[in-house]
Design a protein around this motif. Structure first.
Motif, mmCIF file in Angstrom:
data_model
loop_
_atom_site.group_PDB
_atom_site.id
_atom_site.type_symbol
_atom_site.label_atom_id
_atom_site.label_comp_id
_atom_site.label_asym_id
_atom_site.label_seq_id
_atom_site.Cartn_x
_atom_site.Cartn_y
_atom_site.Cartn_z
ATOM 1 N N ALA A 177 0.851 -1.180 0.000
ATOM 2 C CA ALA A 177 0.000 0.000 0.000
ATOM 3 C C ALA A 177 0.891 1.235 0.000
ATOM 4 O O ALA A 177 2.047 1.173 0.453
ATOM 5 C CB ALA A 177 -0.915 0.003 1.228
ATOM 6 N N PRO A 178 0.414 2.375 -0.515
ATOM 7 C CA PRO A 178 1.217 3.600 -0.480
ATOM 8 C C PRO A 178 1.629 3.950 0.951
ATOM 9 O O PRO A 178 0.837 3.812 1.884
ATOM 10 C CB PRO A 178 0.274 4.654 -1.057
ATOM 11 N N ASP A 179 2.883 4.390 1.106
ATOM 12 C CA ASP A 179 3.379 4.694 2.447
ATOM 13 C C ASP A 179 3.258 6.166 2.819
ATOM 14 O O ASP A 179 3.657 6.578 3.908
ATOM 15 C CB ASP A 179 4.830 4.249 2.602
ATOM 16 N N GLY A 180 2.698 6.987 1.918
ATOM 17 C CA GLY A 180 2.544 8.410 2.189
ATOM 18 C C GLY A 180 3.748 9.245 1.816
ATOM 19 O O GLY A 180 3.722 10.473 1.947
ATOM 20 N N PHE A 181 4.824 8.617 1.361
ATOM 21 C CA PHE A 181 6.038 9.332 0.987
ATOM 22 C C PHE A 181 6.440 9.039 -0.452
ATOM 23 O O PHE A 181 7.607 9.163 -0.816
ATOM 24 C CB PHE A 181 7.186 8.954 1.932
ATOM 25 N N GLY A 182 5.470 8.603 -1.237
ATOM 26 C CA GLY A 182 5.745 8.300 -2.626
ATOM 27 C C GLY A 182 6.210 6.889 -2.878
ATOM 28 O O GLY A 182 6.477 6.521 -4.028
ATOM 29 N N GLY A 183 6.334 6.108 -1.838
ATOM 30 C CA GLY A 183 6.745 4.720 -1.990
ATOM 31 C C GLY A 183 5.626 3.780 -1.597
ATOM 32 O O GLY A 183 4.449 4.131 -1.615
ATOM 33 N N SER A 184 5.987 2.556 -1.222
ATOM 34 C CA SER A 184 4.992 1.570 -0.818
ATOM 35 C C SER A 184 5.461 0.854 0.435
ATOM 36 O O SER A 184 6.669 0.796 0.720
ATOM 37 C CB SER A 184 4.722 0.555 -1.932
ATOM 38 N N ALA A 185 4.513 0.341 1.174
ATOM 39 C CA ALA A 185 4.789 -0.390 2.406
ATOM 40 C C ALA A 185 4.187 -1.773 2.314
ATOM 41 O O ALA A 185 3.112 -1.964 1.719
ATOM 42 C CB ALA A 185 4.210 0.363 3.611
ATOM 43 N N GLY A 186 4.866 -2.738 2.905
ATOM 44 C CA GLY A 186 4.350 -4.094 2.897
ATOM 45 C C GLY A 186 3.132 -4.234 3.794
ATOM 46 O O GLY A 186 3.047 -3.637 4.871
ATOM 47 N N VAL A 187 2.165 -5.036 3.336
ATOM 48 C CA VAL A 187 0.924 -5.262 4.070
ATOM 49 C C VAL A 187 0.649 -6.756 4.110
ATOM 50 O O VAL A 187 0.796 -7.445 3.096
ATOM 51 C CB VAL A 187 -0.275 -4.545 3.400
ATOM 52 N N VAL A 188 0.280 -7.255 5.274
ATOM 53 C CA VAL A 188 -0.268 -8.596 5.381
ATOM 54 C C VAL A 188 -1.782 -8.467 5.430
ATOM 55 O O VAL A 188 -2.322 -7.792 6.306
ATOM 56 C CB VAL A 188 0.250 -9.330 6.642
ATOM 57 N N GLU A 189 -2.446 -9.081 4.488
ATOM 58 C CA GLU A 189 -3.912 -9.103 4.452
ATOM 59 C C GLU A 189 -4.370 -10.411 5.081
ATOM 60 O O GLU A 189 -4.328 -11.469 4.454
ATOM 61 C CB GLU A 189 -4.403 -8.990 3.010
ATOM 62 N N ALA A 190 -4.778 -10.341 6.344
ATOM 63 C CA ALA A 190 -5.286 -11.526 7.030
ATOM 64 C C ALA A 190 -6.722 -11.765 6.582
ATOM 65 O O ALA A 190 -7.619 -10.985 6.898
ATOM 66 C CB ALA A 190 -5.213 -11.341 8.539
ATOM 67 N N VAL A 191 -6.940 -12.824 5.837
ATOM 68 C CA VAL A 191 -8.242 -13.100 5.226
ATOM 69 C C VAL A 191 -9.196 -13.740 6.226
ATOM 70 O O VAL A 191 -10.388 -13.400 6.281
ATOM 71 C CB VAL A 191 -8.062 -14.008 3.996
ATOM 72 N N GLU A 192 -8.678 -14.663 7.032
ATOM 73 C CA GLU A 192 -9.534 -15.346 8.012
ATOM 74 C C GLU A 192 -8.659 -15.916 9.110
ATOM 75 O O GLU A 192 -7.563 -16.420 8.850
ATOM 76 C CB GLU A 192 -10.343 -16.450 7.342
ATOM 77 N N LEU A 193 -9.168 -15.832 10.343
ATOM 78 C CA LEU A 193 -8.459 -16.398 11.482
ATOM 79 C C LEU A 193 -9.460 -17.113 12.360
ATOM 80 O O LEU A 193 -10.503 -16.545 12.707
ATOM 81 C CB LEU A 193 -7.723 -15.304 12.258
ATOM 82 N N ALA A 194 -9.160 -18.356 12.708
ATOM 83 C CA ALA A 194 -10.032 -19.149 13.578
ATOM 84 C C ALA A 194 -9.169 -19.811 14.631
ATOM 85 O O ALA A 194 -8.122 -20.381 14.316
ATOM 86 C CB ALA A 194 -10.798 -20.202 12.781
ATOM 87 N N ALA A 195 -9.600 -19.720 15.883
ATOM 88 C CA ALA A 195 -8.815 -20.300 16.975
ATOM 89 C C ALA A 195 -9.740 -20.957 17.982
ATOM 90 O O ALA A 195 -10.779 -20.399 18.342
ATOM 91 C CB ALA A 195 -7.976 -19.222 17.658
ATOM 92 N N CYS A 196 -9.351 -22.138 18.430
ATOM 93 C CA CYS A 196 -10.150 -22.908 19.387
ATOM 94 C C CYS A 196 -9.849 -22.539 20.832
ATOM 95 O O CYS A 196 -10.546 -23.006 21.741
ATOM 96 C CB CYS A 196 -9.920 -24.402 19.180
#
Length: 417
Positions: free
Chosen positions: A233-252
Motif C-alpha cells: 500500500a502507499p506509504d505516504g512518501f511516494g513509496g509503498s509499504a508491505g501489508v499482510v492481508e489476514a483473510v480469516e483467522l479461527a482459533a479454538c
C-alpha cells in the motif's frame, strides 16, 4: 415491458452460464471458467431465480440452504446471493418481484424461517425487511507498534506454514469447532470450502497467492489457523509499504488466538496488518498499546425473519421472557400482528395473541436484533422500537443479547463462503 411481464422463474441447466455471467457483470467483475464451475457446484438451480427479456437473462437471485449458529444452537437459513439486475432493466420492480417470490416461497413451503445475505449496498434491503444483524471491524494494525502484554498466554504450541490442499482437512475441523460456539458463523460444505479457498489470480487485486498458517499443540492437535496474503500500500512518501492481508483467522483457544497474532505480527518487511474481525475483537486487549489497532465498523450479515413465530422459537434468550410484540411487516403481511414470546428454562413458545402489546417494531428490527448483536434499546433510541409497557424494553433488550458480539467471517457472498 411492465414489471408484471418480468416474472422470475427457476434457471435451467443450459441457462446457468449466461445467467451467472450476467450476474457477475452487474457487479463489474469477470468470471473464469474455473469460477463458473465452482459456482455451479454450489448452486441449487431449483432455488435459483432468473428474469428473462426474451431469451436474455436480465436479473437473478439464488437461495443456498445453510445452517447458521444462533444463540443457543444452529438454525437452517436461506442464504441469499447472486442478486443482480442488469443496468438496462433497473427501476422496473424486478428486484422487488424476486425478493417477494423468495420470501413467499419460504413461508408457504415452510422452509427456512430466516433469510440471510451480505449486501453489496447497505441501503437496498431494509425495504424488504432485512436488518443488519452483525457488525465487523475493519482493522489496520501498525505492525511496528504491536507489542504484546508481558502476561499474554501464548501456550506451548507451534505455528507452521502448510500447503492449502494438505491443510484443508485441518481447516475444516478447526472451523467446525469454532463455529459451534460462535454466533453468526455458517456451516461450510465441500462446495463452500472450494470457493473460500479458491485462489483465482485475477481476483487477488495485486496481492500474492493465499498462505495458510496452522497452530498445533504439542500433542499434534490443530487448534487454529490464519489465511493471509502479502500485499502493498502507499506509504505516504511516494513509496509503498508491505501489508499482510489476514483473510480469516479461527482459533479454538485464547492461547492459539494469541499465538497466531504473534506469528502475523512477526512477519518481516511489513508495515501493516489488515483484518476484518468481530466488533469485540480481543486483539487490542492483548497489546501494550491498544491504539496500534485502528478499526472501522462495517455492517456484515443482514437477516430477514421470513416467519416471525418460527424464527423466534429457534433461538434461546439470556433471561426469562413473557413479552407481546406488535410486529408490522408490510412486505410479508403474514407476519403482521401481535406475537406472544415466552421463554423459560430453555423452552421457547411464540404464538399469535390479542393481548396488549409490550413493544411495537417492524420485522427489520427483529432481524437486526435476532443474533444478539444490535440491541433493541439502541433501535428504540433511534425511534425504531416503541415501548408500550414500562420496563419491557430493557428486559427484551437484555434477553435478546448474547455473551459476545455476533459476527460473520465469510467473504462478500454469504452462501458461497
Amino acid at each position: 415491458m411492465t414489471a408484471s411481464q418480468f416474472r422470475p422463474r427457476p434457471v435451467a441447466e443450459q441457462e446457468f452460464v449466461p445467467w451467472a455471467r450476467m450476474i457477475a457483470d452487474t457487479y463489474g467483475v469477470d468470471r473464469s471458467e474455473e469460477e463458473l464451475a465452482d459456482q455451479r457446484a454450489a448452486t441449487d438451480l431449483a432455488r435459483t431465480l432468473a428474469v428473462f427479456d426474451g431469451n436474455e437473462p436480465v436479473a437473478g437471485a439464488s437461495v443456498y440452504r445453510r445452517t447458521l449458529t444462533v444463540p443457543g444452537g444452529v438454525l437452517p437459513v436461506a442464504g441469499i446471493a447472486s442478486v443482480g439486475v442488469a443496468p438496462t432493466h433497473r427501476r422496473r420492480g424486478i428486484l422487488t418481484s424476486m425478493m417477494r417470490a423468495q420470501l413467499t416461497d419460504l413461508h408457504e413451503q415452510r422452509l427456512e424461517p430466516v433469510a440471510a445475505l451480505r449486501p453489496s449496498e447497505a441501503g437496498i434491503y431494509g425495504r424488504y425487511g432485512y436488518g443488519p444483524a452483525t457488525v465487523g471491524n475493519r482493522m489496520r494494525c501498525d505492525r511496528r507498534a504491536v507489542r504484546f502484554r508481558p502476561d499474554t498466554d501464548f501456550g506451548d504450541g507451534t505455528v507452521r506454514l502448510q500447503h492449502i490442499a494438505r491443510a484443508r482437512p485441518l481447516l475444516e475441523e478447526i472451523y467446525d469447532r469454532v463455529r459451534a460456539t460462535t454466533v453468526g458463523w455458517p456451516d461450510r460444505q465441500a462446495a463452500h470450502w472450494a470457493v473460500r479457498l479458491a485462489d483465482y489470480p485475477h481476483r487477488r487485486g495485486g496481492a500474492t497467492s493465499l498462505r495458510v498458517a496452522v497452530h498445533q499443540e504439542r500433542d499434534g492437535r490443530a487448534t487454529g489457523y490464519a489465511l493471509y496474503r502479502h500485499d502493498s500500500a502507499p506509504d505516504g512518501f511516494g513509496g509503498s509499504a508491505g501489508v499482510v492481508e489476514a483473510v480469516e483467522l479461527a482459533a479454538c483457544s485464547r492461547q492459539a488466538y494469541a499465538a497466531l497474532w504473534r506469528f502475523l505480527a512477526g512477519i518481516d518487511l511489513v508495515a501493516w496488518i489488515d483484518y476484518e474481525g468481530a466488533a469485540d475483537e480481543p486483539l487490542p486487549h492483548l497489546l501494550v498499546e491498544p491504539r496500534a489497532v485502528r478499526a472501522t465498523p462495517v455492517d456484515r450479515l443482514w437477516l430477514r425473519l421470513a416467519d416471525v413465530g418460527r424464527a423466534l422459537v429457534s433461538r434461546s434468550y439470556s433471561l426469562p421472557l413473557d413479552l407481546v410484540l406488535d410486529v408490522r411487516d408490510d412486505f410479508c403481511p403474514w407476519n403482521s400482528g401481535r406475537h406472544r414470546l415466552q421463554a423459560e428454562a430453555g423452552n421457547v413458545v411464540c404464538e399469535p395473541t390479542t393481548a396488549p402489546a409490550d413493544l411495537r417494531l417492524t420485522a427489520a428490527e427483529l432481524g437486526a436484533a435476532f443474533l444478539g448483536g444490535t440491541s433493541l434499546a439502541a433501535l428504540a433510541a433511534a425511534g425504531l422500537v416503541e415501548e408500550l409497557r414500562r420496563g419491557a424494553l430493557s428486559l427484551a433488550s437484555a434477553a435478546f443479547r448474547g455473551e459476545r458480539e455476533p459476527w460473520y467471517p465469510g467473504g462478500w457472498a454469504f452462501p458461497l463462503y
